[in-house]
Design a protein around this motif. Structure first.
Motif, PDB file in Angstrom:
ATOM      1  N   ARG B  19       0.954  -1.079  -0.037  1.00  0.00           N
ATOM      2  CA  ARG B  19      -0.202   0.060   0.362  1.00  0.00           C
ATOM      3  C   ARG B  19       1.143   1.410   0.302  1.00  0.00           C
ATOM      4  NH1 ARG B  19      -5.267  -0.694   3.834  1.00  0.00           N
ATOM      5  NH2 ARG B  19      -5.623  -3.508   3.685  1.00  0.00           N
ATOM      6  N   PRO B  20       0.627   2.159  -0.268  1.00  0.00           N
ATOM      7  CA  PRO B  20       1.527   3.296  -0.424  1.00  0.00           C
ATOM      8  C   PRO B  20       1.974   3.955   1.170  1.00  0.00           C
ATOM      9  CG  PRO B  20      -1.552   4.187  -0.818  1.00  0.00           C
ATOM     10  CD  PRO B  20      -1.049   2.306  -0.821  1.00  0.00           C
ATOM     11  N   VAL B  21       2.891   3.880   0.790  1.00  0.00           N
ATOM     12  CA  VAL B  21       3.716   4.977   2.629  1.00  0.00           C
ATOM     13  C   VAL B  21       3.308   6.178   2.854  1.00  0.00           C
ATOM     14  CG1 VAL B  21       5.592   4.726   3.533  1.00  0.00           C
ATOM     15  CG2 VAL B  21       4.993   2.903   2.602  1.00  0.00           C
ATOM     16  N   LYS B  22       2.754   6.439   4.024  1.00  0.00           N
ATOM     17  CA  LYS B  22       2.386   7.477   3.783  1.00  0.00           C
ATOM     18  C   LYS B  22       2.835   8.259   4.841  1.00  0.00           C
ATOM     19  CE  LYS B  22      -2.261   7.205   1.555  1.00  0.00           C
ATOM     20  NZ  LYS B  22      -3.868   7.080   1.859  1.00  0.00           N
ATOM     21  N   PHE B  23       2.848   7.036   5.952  1.00  0.00           N
ATOM     22  CA  PHE B  23       3.298   7.474   7.368  1.00  0.00           C
ATOM     23  C   PHE B  23       4.527   6.703   7.412  1.00  0.00           C
ATOM     24  CE2 PHE B  23      -0.873   8.913   7.066  1.00  0.00           C
ATOM     25  CZ  PHE B  23      -1.160   9.998   7.692  1.00  0.00           C
ATOM     26  N   CYS B  24       5.662   7.413   8.917  1.00  0.00           N
ATOM     27  CA  CYS B  24       6.282   6.702   8.807  1.00  0.00           C
ATOM     28  C   CYS B  24       6.242   5.979   9.631  1.00  0.00           C
ATOM     29  CB  CYS B  24       7.591   7.690   9.793  1.00  0.00           C
ATOM     30  SG  CYS B  24       9.003   6.977  10.332  1.00  0.00           S
ATOM     31  N   SER B  25       6.423   4.434   9.883  1.00  0.00           N
ATOM     32  CA  SER B  25       5.968   3.470  10.431  1.00  0.00           C
ATOM     33  C   SER B  25       7.297   3.215  11.596  1.00  0.00           C
ATOM     34  CB  SER B  25       6.792   2.403   9.997  1.00  0.00           C
ATOM     35  OG  SER B  25       7.805   1.679   9.605  1.00  0.00           O
ATOM     36  N   GLY B  28       5.821   7.946  12.815  1.00  0.00           N
ATOM     37  CA  GLY B  28       4.587   7.985  12.776  1.00  0.00           C
ATOM     38  C   GLY B  28       4.236   9.364  12.447  1.00  0.00           C
ATOM     39  N   ARG B  43      11.979   7.436  -2.582  1.00  0.00           N
ATOM     40  CA  ARG B  43      12.320   6.431  -1.981  1.00  0.00           C
ATOM     41  C   ARG B  43      11.268   7.199  -0.310  1.00  0.00           C
ATOM     42  NH1 ARG B  43      14.911   1.874  -3.282  1.00  0.00           N
ATOM     43  NH2 ARG B  43      17.115   1.952  -3.874  1.00  0.00           N
ATOM     44  N   TYR B  54      12.336   1.674   1.875  1.00  0.00           N
ATOM     45  CA  TYR B  54      13.019   0.713   0.972  1.00  0.00           C
ATOM     46  C   TYR B  54      11.488  -0.341   0.467  1.00  0.00           C
ATOM     47  CZ  TYR B  54      17.739   3.309   1.098  1.00  0.00           C
ATOM     48  OH  TYR B  54      18.171   3.799   1.647  1.00  0.00           O
ATOM     49  N   GLN B  55      11.221  -0.619  -0.257  1.00  0.00           N
ATOM     50  CA  GLN B  55      10.763  -1.131  -0.827  1.00  0.00           C
ATOM     51  C   GLN B  55      10.953  -2.371  -2.112  1.00  0.00           C
ATOM     52  OE1 GLN B  55       6.726   0.669  -2.112  1.00  0.00           O
ATOM     53  NE2 GLN B  55       5.961   0.195  -0.334  1.00  0.00           N
ATOM     54  N   ASN B  56      11.139  -3.361  -1.714  1.00  0.00           N
ATOM     55  CA  ASN B  56      11.535  -4.522  -2.491  1.00  0.00           C
ATOM     56  C   ASN B  56      10.678  -5.943  -3.141  1.00  0.00           C
ATOM     57  OD1 ASN B  56      13.481  -3.199   0.200  1.00  0.00           O
ATOM     58  ND2 ASN B  56      15.164  -3.164  -1.871  1.00  0.00           N
ATOM     59  N   PRO B  57      10.999  -6.583  -3.937  1.00  0.00           N
ATOM     60  CA  PRO B  57       9.850  -7.394  -4.387  1.00  0.00           C
ATOM     61  C   PRO B  57      10.155  -9.016  -2.987  1.00  0.00           C
ATOM     62  CG  PRO B  57      12.128  -6.761  -6.425  1.00  0.00           C
ATOM     63  CD  PRO B  57      12.412  -6.218  -5.026  1.00  0.00           C
ATOM     64  N   LYS B  58       8.827  -9.255  -2.707  1.00  0.00           N
ATOM     65  CA  LYS B  58       8.948 -10.588  -2.274  1.00  0.00           C
ATOM     66  C   LYS B  58       9.470 -11.447  -2.671  1.00  0.00           C
ATOM     67  CE  LYS B  58       5.579  -7.419   0.723  1.00  0.00           C
ATOM     68  NZ  LYS B  58       6.406  -7.978   2.265  1.00  0.00           N
ATOM     69  N   ASP B 129       5.518  -7.030  -8.666  1.00  0.00           N
ATOM     70  CA  ASP B 129       7.079  -7.068  -7.346  1.00  0.00           C
ATOM     71  C   ASP B 129       7.190  -8.645  -7.221  1.00  0.00           C
ATOM     72  OD1 ASP B 129       7.352  -4.524  -7.929  1.00  0.00           O
ATOM     73  OD2 ASP B 129       6.494  -3.730  -6.911  1.00  0.00           O
TER      74      ASP B 129
END
Lengths: 201, 201
Positions: B19-25, B28, B43, B54-58, B129
């Motif tokens: 899902r789109p990253v909107k907030f820092c995990s 916050g 990024r 970062y988003q990477n393949p699973k 991905d």
């Protein structure tokens, strides 16, 4: 049953970028750690918007480029293992194949245009939640140089490989299998696992 | 140069959980999308605490279990592709090897204890991905059943494989290579890529 101590080698900090998930990346609310219904493992769950934040192993892709019998090695300009030698390798990106990624890393770290060959090694790096996938590769021309993440890059005979100064055990594994296979005239692929999460004392 | 239309097959929603990253995990705060210094791709960056997300393949891991010439297939009880046939496969978890994961999925989806064999297929599923890694496997005893994610599980002769009702193209690819190799008495591994992100019209 012995005691377990946690041993970390190489230092996993930048290699394992997983930081604790405290907030939902979708809605910004705090998450809880629990096993969702129908699942069997605890996950970071956002009770506000329902998103489950799965964490999975990351792929690292690389290659062993050869030019006229010599191997392309890079001396790392970044942590972890600054100053140690490695092959071109790095985190796989979305939208590319494993071979694409190995080629891209050769370009970035060694300014080298390589032709990716057969699968060489798959290394499960359990302490870092990574899977390293390494290919054989051919460097058609002896054109290369130090990319931004390398101090220097060299072509190296097997007899001159700096085994004591190889940055990562997965790279040591890939290089040793590469030379063994080459001596036997084979191109096999090799699986192994590295696990420095705990050691029985 | 033609026009590009976005084609999605199979429906990627649950297969591609990004899902789109909107907030820092981590803290916050809202994130921004930019290329960090020294990087070459945009990024999700938290300007508050500095974390780069970062988003990477699973990795998806699975196997083709065989018992006396017949193949173990599962009919999916979940989306995507509810009611279609597949082999035991699923997302690789942290802390396991690819073979461990394929074994675990066989246990979960088919209540089967399999022995993982050689590498069969690596499929780059670029529109999702994902990288699918499939092994050959042996089912030592004809003991199996429908796990929570399966409607039914069967042992199937090659001539009876429901090719029109196979859930995923990566599974179709793995099964076809499996039978081809078996006929030739070989156990090779096969790379391919699937890309339904766009199609030139």
């Amino acid at each position: 049953m012995g005691n377990h101590v946690w041993v970390r080698f190489p230092p996993p900090a930048p290699l394992n970028p997983a930081r604790p998930v405290k907030f939902c990346s979708h809605c910004g609310q705090p998450v809880t750690l629990r096993t969702p219904e129908g699942d069997h493992l605890p996950r970071h769950v956002c009770e506000a918007c329902g998103t489950i934040h799965y964490q999975n192993p990351k792929l690292v892709v690389g290659c062993v480029p050869e030019y006229e019998g010599r191997i392309l090695l890079c001396r790392r300009a970044i942590e972890p293992r600054h100053g140690y030698w490695t092959i071109p390798a790095g985190f796989m990106e979305n939208g590319e194949t494993t071979q694409d990624g190995a080629r891209r890393e050769s370009r970035e770290e060694a300014l080298a245009e390589v032709e990716i060959g057969t699968l060489l090694a798959v290394v499960h790096v359990l302490h870092a939640d990574q899977v390293h996938v390494m290919f054989r590769a051919r460097l058609p021309e002896p054109r290369f140089g130090a990319g931004a993440e390398s101090l220097e890059v060299m072509l190296c005979e097997e007899s001159a490989i700096p085994w004591q100064d190889i940055a990562f055990r997965s790279v040591d594994f890939a290089l040793r299998r590469y030379f063994e296979d080459r001596r036997r005239g084979l191109e096999e692929h090799h699986f192994t696992s590295l696990d420095y999460r705990r050691r029985t004392t």
